[in-house]
Design an enzyme around this catalytic site. Structure first.
Site, PDB file in Angstrom:
ATOM      1  CB  SER A 165      -1.081  -0.061   1.416  1.00 15.66           C
ATOM      2  OG  SER A 165      -1.448   1.350   1.564  1.00 15.66           O
TER       3      SER A 165
ATOM      4  CE1 TYR B 288      -7.105   4.602  -1.970  1.00 17.46           C
ATOM      5  CE2 TYR B 288      -5.358   4.444  -0.371  1.00 17.46           C
ATOM      6  CZ  TYR B 288      -6.589   4.159  -0.982  1.00 17.46           C
ATOM      7  OH  TYR B 288      -7.426   2.866  -0.306  1.00 17.46           O
TER       8      TYR B 288
ATOM      9  CB  THR C 281      -7.082   2.447  -5.012  1.00 19.08           C
ATOM     10  OG1 THR C 281      -6.102   1.250  -4.677  1.00 19.08           O
ATOM     11  CG2 THR C 281      -8.411   2.280  -4.358  1.00 19.08           C
TER      12      THR C 281
ATOM     13  CE  LYS D 196      -7.810  -2.997  -3.692  1.00 22.03           C
ATOM     14  NZ  LYS D 196      -8.318  -2.022  -2.747  1.00 22.03           N
TER      15      LYS D 196
ATOM     16  CG  HIS E 109     -11.585   0.279  -0.563  1.00 18.90           C
ATOM     17  ND1 HIS E 109     -10.869   0.891  -1.277  1.00 18.90           N
ATOM     18  CD2 HIS E 109     -10.838   0.311   0.694  1.00 18.90           C
ATOM     19  CE1 HIS E 109      -9.921   1.390  -0.685  1.00 18.90           C
ATOM     20  NE2 HIS E 109      -9.889   1.050   0.414  1.00 18.90           N
TER      21      HIS E 109
HETATM   22  C1  LIG Z   1      -6.927  -2.339   7.176  1.00 24.94           C
HETATM   23  C2  LIG Z   1      -7.496  -2.247   5.744  1.00 24.94           C
HETATM   24  C3  LIG Z   1      -6.556  -1.335   4.886  1.00 24.94           C
HETATM   25  C4  LIG Z   1      -6.615  -1.160   3.653  1.00 24.94           C
HETATM   26  N1  LIG Z   1      -5.895  -0.322   3.214  1.00 24.94           N
HETATM   27  C5  LIG Z   1      -6.202  -0.255   1.530  1.00 24.94           C
HETATM   28  C6  LIG Z   1      -5.048   0.673   1.076  1.00 24.94           C
HETATM   29  O1  LIG Z   1      -4.210   1.229   1.581  1.00 24.94           O
HETATM   30  N2  LIG Z   1      -5.371   0.816  -0.483  1.00 24.94           N
HETATM   31  C7  LIG Z   1      -6.379  -0.081  -1.149  1.00 24.94           C
HETATM   32  O2  LIG Z   1      -6.302   0.336  -2.248  1.00 24.94           O
HETATM   33  N3  LIG Z   1      -7.203  -0.488  -0.367  1.00 24.94           N
HETATM   34  C8  LIG Z   1      -7.052  -0.954   1.045  1.00 24.94           C
HETATM   35  N4  LIG Z   1      -7.777  -1.701   1.426  1.00 24.94           N
HETATM   36  C9  LIG Z   1      -8.855  -2.581   0.952  1.00 24.94           C
HETATM   37  C10 LIG Z   1      -8.138  -3.788   0.252  1.00 24.94           C
HETATM   38  O3  LIG Z   1      -7.304  -3.713  -0.480  1.00 24.94           O
HETATM   39  C11 LIG Z   1      -9.119  -4.786   0.054  1.00 24.94           C
HETATM   40  O4  LIG Z   1      -9.923  -4.176  -1.258  1.00 24.94           O
HETATM   41  C12 LIG Z   1     -10.361  -5.323   0.920  1.00 24.94           C
HETATM   42  O5  LIG Z   1      -9.708  -5.529   2.196  1.00 24.94           O
HETATM   43  C13 LIG Z   1     -10.551  -6.694   0.213  1.00 24.94           C
HETATM   44  O6  LIG Z   1     -11.558  -7.409   1.168  1.00 24.94           O
HETATM   45  P1  LIG Z   1     -11.313  -8.599   2.195  1.00 24.94           P
HETATM   46  O7  LIG Z   1     -10.368  -7.791   3.266  1.00 24.94           O
HETATM   47  O8  LIG Z   1     -12.801  -8.935   2.583  1.00 24.94           O
HETATM   48  O9  LIG Z   1     -10.230  -9.666   1.869  1.00 24.94           O
HETATM   49  C14 LIG Z   1      -7.733  -1.978   2.879  1.00 24.94           C
HETATM   50  C15 LIG Z   1      -8.274  -2.899   3.649  1.00 24.94           C
HETATM   51  C16 LIG Z   1      -8.263  -2.885   5.137  1.00 24.94           C
HETATM   52  C17 LIG Z   1      -8.995  -4.140   5.532  1.00 24.94           C
HETATM   53  O1  LIG Z   2      -8.390   1.916   5.301  1.00 26.69           O
HETATM   54  C1  LIG Z   2      -8.528   1.811   3.884  1.00 26.69           C
HETATM   55  O2  LIG Z   2      -9.354   0.973   3.553  1.00 26.69           O
HETATM   56  C2  LIG Z   2      -7.837   2.594   3.072  1.00 26.69           C
HETATM   57  O3  LIG Z   2      -8.042   2.326   1.877  1.00 26.69           O
HETATM   58  C3  LIG Z   2      -6.968   3.719   3.641  1.00 26.69           C
HETATM   59  C4  LIG Z   2      -7.082   4.887   2.970  1.00 26.69           C
HETATM   60  C5  LIG Z   2      -5.968   5.970   3.431  1.00 26.69           C
HETATM   61  C6  LIG Z   2      -5.227   5.785   4.427  1.00 26.69           C
HETATM   62  C7  LIG Z   2      -5.236   4.555   5.013  1.00 26.69           C
HETATM   63  C8  LIG Z   2      -6.139   3.388   4.582  1.00 26.69           C
END
Ligand SMILES: Cc1cc2nc3c(=O)[nH]c(=O)nc-3n(C[C@H](O)[C@H](O)[C@H](O)COP(=O)(O)O)c2cc1C
Ligand SMILES: O=C(O)C(=O)c1ccccc1
Length: 360
Positions: A107, A130, A156, A233, A257
């Site tokens: 990320s 992002y 994303t 994404k 997401h």
């Molecule tokens: C704690 C957390 C942080 C996330 N941070 C990001 C991120 O920084 N960038 C992003 O594109 N998606 C982020 N996501 C979304 C994940 O990439 C993904 O789309 C999602 O968690 C998939 O679903 P699942 O957790 O049910 O497998 C985050 C998800 C979680 C749970």
């Molecule tokens: O938490 C998230 O799902 C996420 O995408 C995110 C966005 C900005 C900062 C940290 C996490």
């Protein structure tokens, strides 16, 4: 405690080790969490159609994706701040992914440097971005990713800003000061700087720092600054998947997401068929959201996904036992998918077409 035998057992054991506000941040979704629940429930709308009397002695889970070989059609979804749940952070999860032959997506909000993650990793890496208002930060990250051996960028596109996540609002959630988005240049304010009572610091930061004006026309700016393929994404319609292909995207990830952005958005599994019908002959389609067992993965593959990404379960494993815990989660998912292949008489991934599932 006994060794978890399902991803749900990893959830129980891993979540129990987290501070309540971190557990809520990771487990939660946007708004009323309708999409979070519906995306899990969507898997129950499909059942597998097994074939019989097939030689299944040598199931083959290997797959090629954008020129990279994976031992299994599995990747770790990009997630911010792995050090929230374990001090070894992204380095541990990247090692775990490599051990499982899975893709690792770092990320932009990783809590360790993308170079340090690359140094620890033993398998393929992609970098998620992002679109920040400070565009130059993106060009800089793209250059660093190339130099460090990352093989693709994943932009994303479902987050013009971070959604209102009620659990985080109630908890006034912020990232503790010792955990930082170390890859962002020093000119950008820290998420922790937005911490205040009654708000989510992540949401407030995104309203300030994410570029809500970005459109398809801007993609060219990013692609012109890197040699890496660009993956989008957060696509949930055939229209946008077609636009992605027309604008030069190398792949798309069908994703809501993890229910953390538009609440009431369509479950990814329901959107998947229209998207694979529209573009899978041109670009690979990836899937994420709610994959919690091998049969879930098989259903997404049958509906046209090339690989599935898994998010929260990897953090549950990391919270349980660091690298070994995250590796155990990925191995369990891989072994469950292999069992599905053997017991459904579909020893090759190519055997998972639409006829491998029936809608109930
Ligand atoms: C704690 C957390 C942080 C996330 N941070 C990001 C991120 O920084 N960038 C992003 O594109 N998606 C982020 N996501 C979304 C994940 O990439 C993904 O789309 C999602 O968690 C998939 O679903 P699942 O957790 O049910 O497998 C985050 C998800 C979680 C749970
Ligand atoms: O938490 C998230 O799902 C996420 O995408 C995110 C966005 C900005 C900062 C940290 C996490």
């Amino acid at each position: 405690m006994s060794q978890p035998l399902t991803l749900e057992e990893f959830e129980h054991q891993g979540s129990a080790r987290m501070p309540p506000d971190v557990r809520d941040y990771i487990g939660g979704g946007a708004g009323r969490e309708q999409t979070l629940a519906a995306s899990r429930a969507a898997f129950d709308r499909f059942a597998l159609r097994p074939r019989v009397l097939v030689d299944v002695r040598a199931p083959d889970l290997s797959v090629r994706l954008l020129g990279t070989s994976l031992a299994a059609p599995i990747g770790v979804a990009p997630m911010a701040f792995h050090r929230l749940v374990h001090p070894d952070g992204e380095q541990a999860t990247a090692r775990a992914a490599g051990a499982a032959g899975a893709l690792f997506v770092t990320s932009i909000f990783a809590s360790q440097s993308l170079e340090d993650i690359a140094a620890a990793a033993s398998g393929p890496l992609w970098l998620q971005l992002y679109w920040l208002r400070r565009r130059e930060a993106l060009a800089d990250l793209a250059q660093r990713a190339e130099a460090a051996g990352y093989r693709a960028l994943m932009l994303t596109v479902d987050a013009a800003r971070v959604a209102r996540r009620l659990r985080d609002v109630r908890n006034s959630f912020s990232v503790p000061p010792h955990i930082r988005a170390v890859n962002l240049d020093a000119a950008l304010p820290e998420i922790a700087a937005y911490g205040a009572a009654g708000i989510s610091a992540i949401e407030a930061h995104s309203r300030d720092q994410f570029d809500a004006a970005v459109t398809w026309r801007d993609l060219e700016w990013l692609t012109s600054r890197t040699r890496l393929p660009l993956v989008l994404k957060g696509v949930l319609t055939a229209q946008d998947a077609l636009l992605a292909a027309e604008h030069g995207a190398a792949a798309v990830v069908v994703s809501n997401h993890g229910g953390r952005q538009l609440d009431a958005a369509v479950p990814g599994l329901i959107a998947l068929p229209e998207i694979t019908d529209a573009v899978a002959h041109r670009i690979p389609v990836l899937f994420d959201g709610g994959v919690r067992c091998g049969a879930d993965a098989a259903k997404a593959l049958a509906l046209g996904a090339r690989i599935v990404l898994v998010g929260r379960p990897v953090l549950w494993g990391l919270a349980c036992a660091g690298r070994d815990g995250a590796a155990a989660v990925l191995k369990l998912l891989r072994d469950e998918l292999e069992e599905v292949m053997v017991l459904s008489g579909r020893p090759k991934l190519a055997d998972f077409g639409r006829d491998a599932v029936v809608e109930l």
